[in-house]
Design an enzyme around this catalytic site. Structure first.
Site, PDB file in Angstrom:
ATOM      1  CB  ILE A 182      -0.964  -0.025   1.208  1.00  0.00           C
ATOM      2  CG1 ILE A 182      -1.751  -1.334   1.204  1.00  0.00           C
ATOM      3  CG2 ILE A 182      -1.915   1.174   1.169  1.00  0.00           C
ATOM      4  CD1 ILE A 182      -2.461  -1.644   2.508  1.00  0.00           C
TER       5      ILE A 182
ATOM      6  CG  PHE B 171       2.144   2.892   4.420  1.00  0.00           C
ATOM      7  CD1 PHE B 171       0.849   2.585   4.024  1.00  0.00           C
ATOM      8  CD2 PHE B 171       2.653   4.137   4.077  1.00  0.00           C
ATOM      9  CE1 PHE B 171       0.082   3.494   3.314  1.00  0.00           C
ATOM     10  CE2 PHE B 171       1.894   5.055   3.362  1.00  0.00           C
ATOM     11  CZ  PHE B 171       0.609   4.735   2.982  1.00  0.00           C
TER      12      PHE B 171
ATOM     13  CB  ALA C 220       2.987  -2.628  10.380  1.00  0.00           C
TER      14      ALA C 220
ATOM     15  CB  THR D 283      -5.988  -3.029  10.654  1.00  0.00           C
ATOM     16  OG1 THR D 283      -6.743  -4.199  10.322  1.00  0.00           O
ATOM     17  CG2 THR D 283      -5.446  -3.216  12.059  1.00  0.00           C
TER      18      THR D 283
ATOM     19  CE1 TYR E 168      -1.564  -5.685  11.303  1.00  0.00           C
ATOM     20  CE2 TYR E 168      -3.759  -6.578  10.881  1.00  0.00           C
ATOM     21  CZ  TYR E 168      -2.774  -5.646  10.623  1.00  0.00           C
ATOM     22  OH  TYR E 168      -2.995  -4.675   9.690  1.00  0.00           O
TER      23      TYR E 168
ATOM     24  CG  PHE F 247      -7.739 -20.404   5.635  1.00  0.00           C
ATOM     25  CD1 PHE F 247      -7.199 -21.587   5.159  1.00  0.00           C
ATOM     26  CD2 PHE F 247      -6.973 -19.252   5.539  1.00  0.00           C
ATOM     27  CE1 PHE F 247      -5.920 -21.629   4.603  1.00  0.00           C
ATOM     28  CE2 PHE F 247      -5.701 -19.269   4.989  1.00  0.00           C
ATOM     29  CZ  PHE F 247      -5.166 -20.468   4.513  1.00  0.00           C
TER      30      PHE F 247
ATOM     31  NE  ARG G 256      -6.052 -16.431   8.357  1.00  0.00           N
ATOM     32  CZ  ARG G 256      -5.848 -15.570   7.362  1.00  0.00           C
ATOM     33  NH1 ARG G 256      -4.912 -15.816   6.456  1.00  0.00           N
ATOM     34  NH2 ARG G 256      -6.592 -14.489   7.247  1.00  0.00           N
TER      35      ARG G 256
ATOM     36  N   GLY H 159      -7.696 -16.674  14.816  1.00  0.00           N
ATOM     37  CA  GLY H 159      -7.779 -15.210  14.867  1.00  0.00           C
ATOM     38  C   GLY H 159      -8.750 -14.586  13.888  1.00  0.00           C
TER      39      GLY H 159
HETATM   40  N1  UDP Z   1      -8.588 -16.925   3.322  1.00  0.00           N
HETATM   41  C1  UDP Z   1      -8.802 -18.213   2.861  1.00  0.00           C
HETATM   42  N2  UDP Z   1      -7.789 -18.848   2.187  1.00  0.00           N
HETATM   43  C2  UDP Z   1      -6.571 -18.281   1.966  1.00  0.00           C
HETATM   44  C3  UDP Z   1      -6.362 -16.954   2.441  1.00  0.00           C
HETATM   45  C4  UDP Z   1      -7.389 -16.323   3.124  1.00  0.00           C
HETATM   46  O1  UDP Z   1      -9.882 -18.778   3.028  1.00  0.00           O
HETATM   47  O2  UDP Z   1      -5.674 -18.915   1.372  1.00  0.00           O
HETATM   48  C5  UDP Z   1      -9.662 -16.225   4.028  1.00  0.00           C
HETATM   49  C6  UDP Z   1      -9.319 -15.818   5.456  1.00  0.00           C
HETATM   50  O3  UDP Z   1      -9.604 -16.856   6.363  1.00  0.00           O
HETATM   51  C7  UDP Z   1     -10.192 -14.592   5.646  1.00  0.00           C
HETATM   52  C8  UDP Z   1     -10.290 -13.966   4.254  1.00  0.00           C
HETATM   53  O4  UDP Z   1      -9.910 -15.012   3.343  1.00  0.00           O
HETATM   54  O5  UDP Z   1     -11.474 -14.979   6.039  1.00  0.00           O
HETATM   55  C9  UDP Z   1      -9.349 -12.792   4.061  1.00  0.00           C
HETATM   56  O6  UDP Z   1      -8.062 -13.177   4.508  1.00  0.00           O
HETATM   57  P1  UDP Z   1      -6.763 -12.354   4.179  1.00  0.00           P
HETATM   58  O7  UDP Z   1      -5.611 -13.135   4.764  1.00  0.00           O
HETATM   59  O8  UDP Z   1      -6.708 -12.047   2.729  1.00  0.00           O
HETATM   60  O9  UDP Z   1      -6.973 -10.982   4.944  1.00  0.00           O
HETATM   61  P2  UDP Z   1      -7.238 -10.665   6.495  1.00  0.00           P
HETATM   62  O10 UDP Z   1      -8.726 -10.643   6.657  1.00  0.00           O
HETATM   63  O11 UDP Z   1      -6.562 -11.717   7.309  1.00  0.00           O
HETATM   64  O12 UDP Z   1      -6.614  -9.316   6.692  1.00  0.00           O
END
Ligand code: UDP
Length: 323
Positions: A12, A73, A75, A117, A141, A206, A276, A278
């Site tokens: 960004i 930016f 981080a 964020t 994060y 995920f 995943r 968090g």
């Molecule tokens: N996601 C997924 N598969 C991947 C990467 C991300 O299903 O390979 C999902 C993730 O669990 C979240 C959404 O996509 O619900 C956005 O994730 P990303 O990591 O792009 O951004 P974040 O929301 O973590 O900032």
């Protein structure tokens, strides 16, 4: 204006640097190049290589530049990684952050546009999310970013800092030759496009057991060009405080996958894996304050239009920058 941009070699940051230069501002980039890319640095900008965690690096940069404003930016920004290695996030984002703020104070620079964020909100009880929604992060994060917001609020009270907290929702897309290239790619759109490029066999969803209509997480996807535009508006305004940067529309992981299938015309095989750590189920911005206070509104609202820009960049840079 004379602007010091930390993380100006990143995703960004690099797009915003281009917008700043195009608008006639002077830019000095402060970047460790740990995650940033030399190839993403605009030749019109000056580069100072340094690490925010080394106090003297940023103090000497600040003395050399004496900026009118800082855009911060730099981080670590991965939800999953932060949930496994919180200390790495607090050190880089908060120790680095306070070093930056103290160095600004030394040269009497009090204007900072900070990349915050939607992860600072956690999983709010009501959607869409306004800036007054309680901030209760679900991962380190988001908490590391919230802590820097809190520190800056005290510097505002005590030292007259004028911070803007731009709370990004999900940054995505590409602008011309500037795109998203992470050493370990965890983000949804680049990971989907890697399958379309034949670099990955299938896309992993995920978690499909979230309390959402199709069971997958919902996010508000905001284009990097729109984010850069918001930074310039914040810089030129007198505004201080928090602003959500999102489109106001949410899309599920499965909807993004379908949009990418339409754009790439590739079947993009996918399967579901466990959740995943968090990840909140749903994050969607109420962007009304951005419109009211900065006159900003996302121009990219449709996932297909966003993915088209990302797809063009990934096809032109199938292995990322300089490879
Ligand atoms: N996601 C997924 N598969 C991947 C990467 C991300 O299903 O390979 C999902 C993730 O669990 C979240 C959404 O996509 O619900 C956005 O994730 P990303 O990591 O792009 O951004 P974040 O929301 O973590 O900032």
């Amino acid at each position: 204006m004379n602007v010091l941009v930390t993380g100006g070699a990143g995703y960004i940051g690099s797009v915003t640097v281009k917008h700043l230069l195009d608008a006639g501002h002077q830019v000095v980039i402060f970047d460790s190049l740990e995650l940033g890319h030399v190839e993403a640095i605009d030749p019109r900008a000056r580069l100072l290589i340094g690490n925010l965690c080394r106090e003297e690096d940023i103090r000497s940069a600040m003395r050399a530049v004496r900026p009118d404003a800082v855009m911060h930016f730099a981080a670590y920004a991965l939800v999953g990684e932060s949930s496994a290695h919180p200390g790495k996030y607090y050190r880089n984002n908060d120790v680095g952050g306070i070093n930056l703020i103290n160095a600004m104070l030394e040269v009497d620079c009090k204007r900072i546009i900070f990349s915050s964020t939607c992860a600072t909100y956690g999983q709010p009880e009501t959607l869409p999310i306004t800036e007054d929604t309680i901030q209760d992060p679900t991962n380190p994060y988001g908490h590391s970013k919230l802590m820097l917001e809190e520190m800056l609020k005290w510097f505002a009270k005590i030292h007259g800092f004028r911070p803007v907290f731009l709370r990004y929702f999900n940054a995505c897309g590409a602008e011309g030759n500037l795109g998203e290239d992470h050493a370990v790619e965890t983000h949804i759109i680049p990971n989907i496009l890697k399958v379309a490029l034949g670099q990955k066999e299938k896309f992993e969803i995920f978690g499909d057991d979230y309390p959402t209509p199709d069971g997958t997480c919902i996010r508000d996807y905001v284009h990097v060009t729109d984010l850069a535009d918001a930074h310039l508006r914040a810089l030129l305004s007198e505004f201080t405080g928090a602003i959500n940067l999102g489109t106001g529309r949410g899309f599920s992981v499965k909807e993004i996958l379908e949009a990418a299938r339409r754009v790439t015309k590739h079947p993009i095989p996918a399967s579901s894996t466990p959740r995943r750590a968090g990840d909140p189920a749903e994050l969607v911005a109420n962007p009304a304050k951005a419109k009211k206070c900065l006159g900003w509104e996302a121009r990219y609202k449709d996932p297909e239009a966003i993915i088209e820009t990302a797809w063009a960049w990934h096809q032109a840079h199938p292995h990322g920058y300089g490879k």
